[in-house]
Design an enzyme around this catalytic site. Structure first.
Site, mmCIF file in Angstrom:
data_model
loop_
_atom_site.group_PDB
_atom_site.id
_atom_site.type_symbol
_atom_site.label_atom_id
_atom_site.label_comp_id
_atom_site.label_asym_id
_atom_site.label_seq_id
_atom_site.Cartn_x
_atom_site.Cartn_y
_atom_site.Cartn_z
ATOM 1 N N VAL A 131 1.056 -1.378 -0.161
ATOM 2 C CA VAL A 131 -0.093 -0.346 -0.649
ATOM 3 C C VAL A 131 0.615 1.504 -0.426
ATOM 4 C CG1 VAL A 131 -1.979 -1.294 1.116
ATOM 5 C CG2 VAL A 131 -0.186 -0.260 2.433
ATOM 6 N N GLY A 132 2.032 1.096 0.124
ATOM 7 C CA GLY A 132 2.628 2.451 -0.035
ATOM 8 C C GLY A 132 4.431 2.308 0.339
ATOM 9 N N ARG A 133 4.973 3.499 -0.311
ATOM 10 C CA ARG A 133 6.635 2.548 -0.134
ATOM 11 C C ARG A 133 6.877 4.631 0.429
ATOM 12 N NH1 ARG A 133 9.246 -0.701 -3.425
ATOM 13 N NH2 ARG A 133 10.774 -0.594 -2.367
ATOM 14 N N GLY A 134 7.637 4.363 2.127
ATOM 15 C CA GLY A 134 8.177 5.585 2.724
ATOM 16 C C GLY A 134 9.622 5.294 2.413
ATOM 17 N N ALA A 135 9.953 6.585 2.625
ATOM 18 C CA ALA A 135 11.385 6.654 2.392
ATOM 19 C C ALA A 135 12.184 5.237 2.989
ATOM 20 C CB ALA A 135 11.939 7.540 2.848
ATOM 21 N N CYS A 136 11.715 4.682 4.104
ATOM 22 C CA CYS A 136 13.029 4.297 4.765
ATOM 23 C C CYS A 136 11.767 2.658 4.350
ATOM 24 C CB CYS A 136 12.478 3.900 6.262
ATOM 25 S SG CYS A 136 10.753 4.768 7.043
ATOM 26 N N GLY A 137 11.064 1.996 3.772
ATOM 27 C CA GLY A 137 10.947 0.600 2.787
ATOM 28 C C GLY A 137 9.390 0.915 2.988
ATOM 29 N N LYS A 141 4.736 -1.335 8.012
ATOM 30 C CA LYS A 141 5.842 -1.322 7.848
ATOM 31 C C LYS A 141 7.400 -1.685 7.734
ATOM 32 C CE LYS A 141 7.862 2.806 9.256
ATOM 33 N NZ LYS A 141 7.370 4.500 9.422
ATOM 34 N N ASP A 153 7.373 17.829 11.025
ATOM 35 C CA ASP A 153 7.083 17.052 9.515
ATOM 36 C C ASP A 153 5.462 17.051 9.189
ATOM 37 O OD1 ASP A 153 7.909 16.747 6.765
ATOM 38 O OD2 ASP A 153 8.203 14.959 7.860
#
Length: 394
Positions: free
Chosen positions: A67-73, A90, A187
């Site tokens: 469902v998603g990609r963050g900077a960390c994974g 995550k 943030d």
């Protein structure tokens, strides 16, 4: 209040930095095909999610979908077989490779474990690694939300002033709680505001948050520039909770226009876009700048008069506009506070004085000593996983 079809798909799940990117079509049929392989005597299950290895305790069962990609994974939705609820997991791969990222992960875990509020994302589980000695990847389980405000604003989902009020109210209600714990989010931006189809909103991604008395200000990560308050752009070291209110103002403007309010290309451009709208600050508004250099710099910039907000935001309701003008104030000491914003007439129909809780205890992050190694952080996160999973999985 609902959104048609859950608003815009894509999930910006809790993605550290860059907000997650929603998967857009094209994989619907493939979701059922991600099969798990049992490992460690059936206590864990391994999924291969488009080339990413995902190993979680076996109570997390298919269907699994990215469902998603963050900077960390990568972030996947999966079902908890015990509760029958879908959750978001995550994966932070190689989480202990460097101290800054490891500390960021620890900070988010400790902060979210400390908080308990409807408008703040909560951690449901930290997967206990099969073996302590091979512990490199951290899997954090969150409640699953349908989308985030960034994806919603980029979709063609119609939004009314009621939506705007409700989103803004929930952000401020969550922020009141966060600020009462002596925490600054630092943030806030649309991709960190998670939503479901009922328009419930939760603040996510606390990896950059700081307590109000921490002073390693802004050293390690660059916060998204577009939502950054003037005092941060000017490197003011003593910033306050007002930085988050500035970001909320930027988000309010973006909800109405569906375009970022100040999309600066660099920090000089960022300051120019801000002063073009709210006007250049006069000397009485620069008291928060301790440094003569910073003050001289601001005075040397091209001078702009304040723009008429009515001309810039022709479709915005007058209540929203009045609140926006009180949030987008150059001098942080003159900016509206979260408590004052909740009492603003624009939110009168939602404001409920006895249902806007504060955090009973301030948060303190006791892990800032530089002597803390990656191994120390690994041990602390291991213990957090044991709190959720005291017994080895048999």
């Amino acid at each position: 209040m609902r959104m048609e079809g859950g608003g815009g798909g894509g999930h910006g799940h809790h993605g550290g930095g860059g907000g997650g990117h929603g998967h857009h079509g094209g994989i619907g049929g493939g979701e059922a095909q991600i099969k798990g392989t049992l490992t460690h005597g059936g206590r864990y299950v391994q999924y291969n999610v488009y080339g990413n290895l995902f190993e979680v305790s076996s109570k997390y069962v298919p269907p699994i979908r990215p469902v998603g990609r963050g900077a960390c994974g990568i972030i996947c939705a999966v079902v908890n077989a015990q509760t029958r609820q879908e959750v978001a997991i995550k994966k932070i791969g190689n989480a202990f490779d460097n101290q800054i990222d490891a500390k960021r992960t620890l900070r988010e875990i400790k902060l979210l474990r400390h908080m308990d509020h409807d408008n703040v994302i909560s951690i449901k589980d930290i997967i206990r690694p099969p073996r302590r000695e091979n512990f490199n990847d951290v899997y954090i389980v969150y409640e699953l939300m349908d989308t985030d405000l960034h994806h919603l604003l980029r979709s063609n989902q119609p939004l009314t002033d009621d939506h705007c009020q409700y989103f803004l109210y929930q952000v401020l209600r969550g922020l009141k709680y966060v600020h009462s714990a002596n925490v600054l989010h630092r943030d806030l931006r649309p991709s960190n505001l998670l939503l479901n189809a009922k328009c419930d909103l939760k603040i996510g991604d606390f990896g950059l948050a700081r307590t109000t008395n921490e002073t390693d200000f802004m050293m390690e990560y660059v916060v998204t520039r577009w939502y950054r308050a003037p005092e941060l752009l000017l490197n003011c070291s003593e910033y306050t909770a007002a930085i988050d209110i500035w970001s909320v103002g930027c988000i309010l403007g973006e909800i109405v226009t569906r375009e970022p309010l100040f999309p600066g290309k660099d920090y000089v451009h960022q300051l120019r876009l801000i002063t073009e709208l709210i006007g250049s600050p006069d000397d009485s508004s620069l008291g928060f700048l301790r440094s003569d250099n910073a003050r001289r710099y601001v005075r040397s910039l091209p001078q702009y008069p304040k723009q008429q907000f009515r001309a810039r935001f022709p479709t915005m309701s007058s209540g929203a506009m009045d609140l926006l003008e009180r949030m987008l104030v150059f001098d942080p000491s003159k900016r509206i506070t979260v408590d004052e914003a909740l009492c603003h007439p624009y939110l009168a129909s939602l404001h409920e004085i006895y249902d806007e809780p504060v955090c009973p205890a301030p948060f303190s992050f006791d892990f800032e000593q530089p002597s803390l190694t990656e191994e120390d952080i690994k041990e602390i996160i291991w213990r957090e996983a044991l709190k959720f999973n005291p017994e080895p999985i048999h």
